[in-house]
Design an enzyme around this catalytic site. Structure first.
Site, PDB file in Angstrom:
ATOM      1  N   CYS A 280      -5.820  11.731  -4.752  1.00 41.28           N
ATOM      2  CA  CYS A 280      -4.388  11.493  -4.602  1.00 41.28           C
ATOM      3  C   CYS A 280      -3.703  11.387  -5.959  1.00 41.28           C
ATOM      4  O   CYS A 280      -2.620  11.953  -6.177  1.00 41.28           O
ATOM      5  CB  CYS A 280      -4.138  10.219  -3.801  1.00 41.28           C
ATOM      6  SG  CYS A 280      -4.620  10.325  -2.069  1.00 41.28           S
TER       7      CYS A 280
ATOM      8  N   TYR B 141       0.843  -1.200   0.000  1.00 42.37           N
ATOM      9  CA  TYR B 141       0.000   0.000   0.000  1.00 42.37           C
ATOM     10  C   TYR B 141       0.876   1.247   0.000  1.00 42.37           C
ATOM     11  O   TYR B 141       0.840   2.054   0.920  1.00 42.37           O
ATOM     12  CB  TYR B 141      -0.908  -0.060   1.221  1.00 42.37           C
ATOM     13  CG  TYR B 141      -2.050   0.929   1.273  1.00 42.37           C
ATOM     14  CD1 TYR B 141      -2.766   1.303   0.139  1.00 42.37           C
ATOM     15  CD2 TYR B 141      -2.455   1.462   2.501  1.00 42.37           C
ATOM     16  CE1 TYR B 141      -3.823   2.191   0.213  1.00 42.37           C
ATOM     17  CE2 TYR B 141      -3.519   2.344   2.586  1.00 42.37           C
ATOM     18  CZ  TYR B 141      -4.199   2.702   1.441  1.00 42.37           C
ATOM     19  OH  TYR B 141      -5.254   3.584   1.522  1.00 42.37           O
ATOM     20  N   SER B 142       1.684   1.367  -1.030  1.00 40.93           N
ATOM     21  CA  SER B 142       2.581   2.508  -1.193  1.00 40.93           C
ATOM     22  C   SER B 142       2.970   2.554  -2.658  1.00 40.93           C
ATOM     23  O   SER B 142       2.647   1.646  -3.434  1.00 40.93           O
ATOM     24  CB  SER B 142       3.817   2.382  -0.290  1.00 40.93           C
ATOM     25  OG  SER B 142       4.464   1.133  -0.493  1.00 40.93           O
TER      26      SER B 142
ATOM     27  N   GLY C   8       6.585   0.241  10.478  1.00 41.87           N
ATOM     28  CA  GLY C   8       5.392   0.226   9.643  1.00 41.87           C
ATOM     29  C   GLY C   8       5.338  -1.033   8.802  1.00 41.87           C
ATOM     30  O   GLY C   8       5.844  -1.081   7.686  1.00 41.87           O
TER      31      GLY C   8
ATOM     32  N   GLY D 177       2.861  -2.650   7.298  1.00 45.62           N
ATOM     33  CA  GLY D 177       1.930  -2.882   6.201  1.00 45.62           C
ATOM     34  C   GLY D 177       1.364  -4.283   6.336  1.00 45.62           C
ATOM     35  O   GLY D 177       1.077  -4.754   7.440  1.00 45.62           O
TER      36      GLY D 177
ATOM     37  N   LEU E 290       0.989  -0.570  14.317  1.00 43.48           N
ATOM     38  CA  LEU E 290      -0.042  -0.237  15.290  1.00 43.48           C
ATOM     39  C   LEU E 290      -1.390  -0.815  14.891  1.00 43.48           C
ATOM     40  O   LEU E 290      -2.383  -0.618  15.590  1.00 43.48           O
ATOM     41  CB  LEU E 290      -0.168   1.288  15.439  1.00 43.48           C
ATOM     42  CG  LEU E 290       1.013   1.994  16.097  1.00 43.48           C
ATOM     43  CD1 LEU E 290       0.778   3.500  16.115  1.00 43.48           C
ATOM     44  CD2 LEU E 290       1.252   1.482  17.510  1.00 43.48           C
ATOM     45  N   SER E 291      -1.434  -1.534  13.768  1.00 43.93           N
ATOM     46  CA  SER E 291      -2.691  -2.077  13.267  1.00 43.93           C
ATOM     47  C   SER E 291      -2.829  -3.553  13.611  1.00 43.93           C
ATOM     48  O   SER E 291      -2.033  -4.381  13.169  1.00 43.93           O
ATOM     49  CB  SER E 291      -2.771  -1.898  11.741  1.00 43.93           C
ATOM     50  OG  SER E 291      -3.842  -2.652  11.204  1.00 43.93           O
TER      51      SER E 291
ATOM     52  N   GLN F 206      -3.499  -5.550  10.347  1.00 41.41           N
ATOM     53  CA  GLN F 206      -2.302  -5.787   9.543  1.00 41.41           C
ATOM     54  C   GLN F 206      -1.401  -6.833  10.192  1.00 41.41           C
ATOM     55  O   GLN F 206      -0.860  -7.711   9.505  1.00 41.41           O
ATOM     56  CB  GLN F 206      -1.531  -4.480   9.346  1.00 41.41           C
ATOM     57  CG  GLN F 206      -2.198  -3.535   8.365  1.00 41.41           C
ATOM     58  CD  GLN F 206      -1.338  -2.341   8.033  1.00 41.41           C
ATOM     59  OE1 GLN F 206      -0.587  -1.834   8.869  1.00 41.41           O
ATOM     60  NE2 GLN F 206      -1.444  -1.849   6.811  1.00 41.41           N
TER      61      GLN F 206
END
Length: 392
Positions: free
Chosen positions: A371, A144-145, A182, A184, A204-205, A208
């Site tokens: 975006c 997701y990037s 992170g 992901g 933090l998810s 995920q």
């Protein structure tokens, strides 16, 4: 400030004046067309003018996005329309009225502050929506990037190329102790482990972490990857390399010093870090730093996109690290987002089956188009910053 009807009238005058100078055609009810565009230029349809002007007058760009969500305006090619507006962001509002900006735009809510508890809530609001939702429009890597394309690439190929570029920049190889800030959905950690690295990756998810863990186990690499539910401020230990892909945008300006200090603290002597970040021009960043946008309200609460200058300044003031190489590839993000939006729209029935209503689906389409327009217009960029300790 003017009352709601007066603000709607002002918004109508400003909007009509602005589009006269833009290569866009705006269709109004009754067949009237305004705007400076001609045949082949993007078409915007104002379906309910009173609602459109009321929302824009009351809430500016937040209201503009909300008017799309409710169907007050529409377009067959929203990216094309939004790209035209993005290219002229600095001149859409007359200079005398720009001086009133700080009274006209919303300020950020205190509950979106990226304290340790606030950051968990902000991340959860987006990334814990549904793993199944993201799987509908991301590729098989669940990345997701921004991808990094070469001619003939499928999206998954370009995502793996991007990840390999990050790992190469940080010098990740067999035996490397790697920290990823992170997680992901785990593709970078998987590719690093396939190189023979030992990986600690933090997120933090909850959603995920659950899926990433399952992917690590299915790949037979769980013994090389430790995925932790952890804030970057809580990281301990030192690592040969640190990587973080499109995480810093969610940190918030107030916490950039803590974020970059955490990278510096975690990096062993002689190590390198690679940080991939969306970027924007420094003057735009400074103008936006205290405002609350449609993106904050509906998609990414609490964040701020940094400028390259802001990255340099934060590193110089709070770390021993410096940027030793920078790769810019903004047009690649526009292509990534185009493919995500195509996939999302193609799976509209599946999105509905997951329980997401029509307003959410329009919101998500607008988010992806908004975006993409930012990158197509050059208003936004994306960079990989390779960091190393300064030589004394």
């Amino acid at each position: 400030m003017p009352d709601v009807p007066a603000r709607a009238r002002i918004a109508k005058r400003i909007f009509h004046a602005a589009v006269r100078g833009l290569r866009v055609r705006v269709h109004l009810p009754g067949g009237r067309v305004i705007g400076g565009g001609g045949f082949g230029d993007p078409v915007m349809r104002i379906v309910r003018p009173d609602e459109f002007h009321r929302r824009v007058g009351a809430h500016g760009l937040v209201g503009f996005g909300e008017a799309w969500m409710t169907g007050a305006w529409d377009a067959d090619d929203p990216t094309g329309v939004l790209t035209v507006f993005a290219r002229s962001m600095g001149t859409l509002v007359p200079p005398p009225l720009q001086k009133l900006r700080r009274w006209a735009v919303a300020v950020r809510p205190a509950d979106e502050e990226n304290t340790p508890s606030g950051a968990r809530g902000n991340i959860s609001r987006h990334y814990d929506l549904s793993n199944d939702l993201f799987a509908l429009f991301l590729d098989e890597t669940m990345t997701y990037s921004s991808a990094l394309f070469e001619p003939g690439d499928e999206l998954a190929d370009a995502q793996r190329r991007k990840i390999d570029a990050v790992l190469d920049s940080a010098g990740v190889a067999a035996g490397t102790r790697l920290l990823e800030i992170g997680t992901g959905w785990g593709e970078l950690a998987l590719r690093a482990a396939q190189r023979g690295a030992d990986v600690v990756t933090i997120t933090l998810s909850e959603e995920q972490r659950t899926l990433a863990r399952r992917r690590f186990e299915e790949a037979g690499l769980a013994d090389r990857i430790d995925v932790r539910l952890c804030d970057y401020r809580e990281v301990s230990g030192t690592y040969d390399a640190v990587v973080s892909v499109e995480m810093v945008e969610a940190v918030g300006e107030r916490y950039w010093p803590a974020y970059f200090a955490a990278v510096d603290r975690a990096l062993a002597p002689g190590g390198r870090a690679c940080i991939q970040s969306i970027t924007m021009a420094d003057d735009r960043m400074r103008a936006a730093r205290d405002t609350w946008t449609w993106m904050h309200k509906y998609v990414f609460p609490g964040g701020l996109i940094p400028s390259p200058e802001a990255v340099d300044e934060s590193l110089a003031a709070h770390t021993r690290l410096r940027v030793v190489h920078r790769r810019d590839f903004g047009p690649h993000y526009a292509e990534t987002l185009r493919l995500w939006r195509e996939r999302f729209l193609a799976h509209a029935d599946a999105v509905e089956a997951l329980g997401f209503d029509p307003t959410f689906r329009r919101m998500w389409e607008f988010y992806l188009a908004y975006c993409e327009a930012g990158f197509r217009s050059g208003y936004l960029g994306v960079s990989q910053f390779t960091l190393a300790r300064r030589v004394r």
